[in-house]
Design an enzyme around this catalytic site. Structure first.
Site, short mmCIF file in Angstrom:
data_model
loop_
_atom_site.label_atom_id
_atom_site.label_comp_id
_atom_site.label_asym_id
_atom_site.label_seq_id
_atom_site.Cartn_x
_atom_site.Cartn_y
_atom_site.Cartn_z
N LYS A 214 0.80 -1.44 0.04
CA LYS A 214 -0.08 -0.11 -0.07
C LYS A 214 0.83 1.15 -0.14
O LYS A 214 0.67 2.14 -0.66
CB LYS A 214 -0.93 0.03 1.26
CG LYS A 214 -1.60 1.36 1.27
CD LYS A 214 -2.88 1.42 2.07
CE LYS A 214 -3.56 2.79 1.82
NZ LYS A 214 -4.80 3.02 2.58
N ASN A 232 -9.01 1.80 -4.59
CA ASN A 232 -10.37 1.66 -4.50
C ASN A 232 -11.38 0.61 -5.04
O ASN A 232 -12.49 0.45 -5.01
CB ASN A 232 -11.06 3.06 -5.14
CG ASN A 232 -10.50 4.36 -4.52
OD1 ASN A 232 -10.53 4.26 -3.10
ND2 ASN A 232 -10.02 5.25 -5.28
N1 GLY Z 1 -5.93 6.18 5.78
C1 GLY Z 1 -6.01 5.45 4.54
C2 GLY Z 1 -5.72 5.83 3.40
O1 GLY Z 1 -5.06 6.94 3.33
O2 GLY Z 1 -5.93 5.17 2.42
#
Ligand code: GLY
Length: 339
Positions: A214, A232
């Site tokens: 991430k 998403n």
């Molecule tokens: N806090 C979750 C994001 O920034 O994706």
């Protein structure tokens, strides 16, 4: 304690992997720090909070609203918090969001740090700097993007995690696998939640891998102009269902990913829907659901991924390869109605 530093456009985040809550006092100035947590964490781990300034909030997504941020701000004023005060969110995604949001507006911005206590918060919610509050059924409609100074993982918190929360976290892990890591998908297919729960080393590796995946995407596109939108996947329909049907985030995006697979078939020739559905079910997540199309499509209108009459929708080309497709809202609604 394994320490990594992630550089973002205007700041850096220290990441303490597989660490311990007890290390916190070495990282921050305890006297100038306020911990924000919820009643569940405080009850289960009360001794950890001894000698810390604390604000304890009521638990639950329904409290991820502006009124909670206002209540925190009132308490910070009473505590004499100033621009040198650091806020640390110790909890799941609601707590990290409220903490990040409040820290970014209090006195026009003070430092924040996160100790995520759920699997979902470790692999997703605490990473990326987006924080926000819900407005009615609209998830995260109001918020900012601002990176925390640090993220510290203490896997001992997972010992008290209820089964639903494990499933919640695995929904985001499966999402990461679907959009960018086929090797991890193959591994998830072979394993079970029980295996990861019982094998600390494997769990720690899985959490670290997801944190790095991430973070890599966010670092490339911190302000979500392009690639970051991949994260998403499953979230357009997921967010539209989450607050209307009081689903957990993991349940909602699991249904969202299932429908996004069918949409991927039509838009990108994706052929592996059944593999994704099987993995989601294996990790205790729902896939198909009946819902009120009209209400869901109304929520689409306020989706942040909508640009005029088109939605930036995330599809899979194959497992491990997500893509962004701009699709007219009307066409999207027609496809969903036909599934
Ligand atoms: N806090 C979750 C994001 O920034 O994706």
């Amino acid at each position: 304690m394994k320490h990594l530093k992630f550089k973002f456009s205007a700041s850096a985040t220290d990441f303490y992997a597989d660490s311990s809550f007890s290390q916190l006092k070495k990282i921050v100035d305890q006297a100038n720090t306020v911990l924000i947590t919820d009643e569940n964490i405080f009850r289960l781990h009360g001794s950890k909070f001894k000698n810390w300034n604390c604000i304890v909030l009521r638990p639950g997504e329904e409290f991820k609203v502006q009124a909670t941020a206002d209540a925190v701000i009132s308490q910070l004023i009473k505590m004499g918090a100033d621009r040198k005060t650091m806020l640390i969110g110790v909890g799941g995604g609601v707590i990290t969001d409220i903490t990040g949001f409040t820290a970014s507006v209090y006195m026009r911005g003070i430092k924040s740090g996160f100790v995520p206590t759920t699997l979902l918060a470790m692999v997703d919610a605490s990473i990326g700097g987006k924080n926000g509050v819900d407005v009615g059924v609209y998830k995260n409609l109001v918020g900012t993007i601002r990176q925390p100074s640090f993220i510290l993982h203490d896997l001992d918190f997972l010992d008290t995690l209820p089964p639903l929360e494990w499933e919640n976290g695995f929904a985001e892990i499966i999402k990461h696998a679907c959009i960018m890591d086929v090797t991890m998908f193959n591994k998830l297919e072979q394993q079970t939640i029980g295996h990861f729960r019982e094998t600390r080393k494997e769990l720690s590796n899985l959490i670290r891998r997801n944190t790095l995946l991430k973070t890599k995407v966010v670092r490339q596109d911190e302000f979500e102009k392009g690639e970051r939108r991949l994260l998403n996947f499953g979230h357009t329909l997921g967010h539209a269902l989450e607050n209307q049907y009081e689903l957990s985030h993991g349940q909602a995006i699991s249904i969202g990913m299932t429908y996004a697979c069918h949409i991927s078939k039509q838009l990108a020739g994706f052929k592996e829907t059944s593999r994704v559905v099987t993995v989601l079910n294996k990790y205790g997540l729902p896939t198909y659901a009946s819902f009120d199309m009209k209400r869901v499509f109304e929520v689409f209108q306020m989706d942040k991924k909508r640009e005029r009459n088109d939605m930036n929708f995330i599809v899979l080309q194959k497992i491990g390869k997500g893509m962004i497709r701009s699709i007219p809202l009307k066409k999207l609604q027609k496809i969903i109605a036909g599934i």
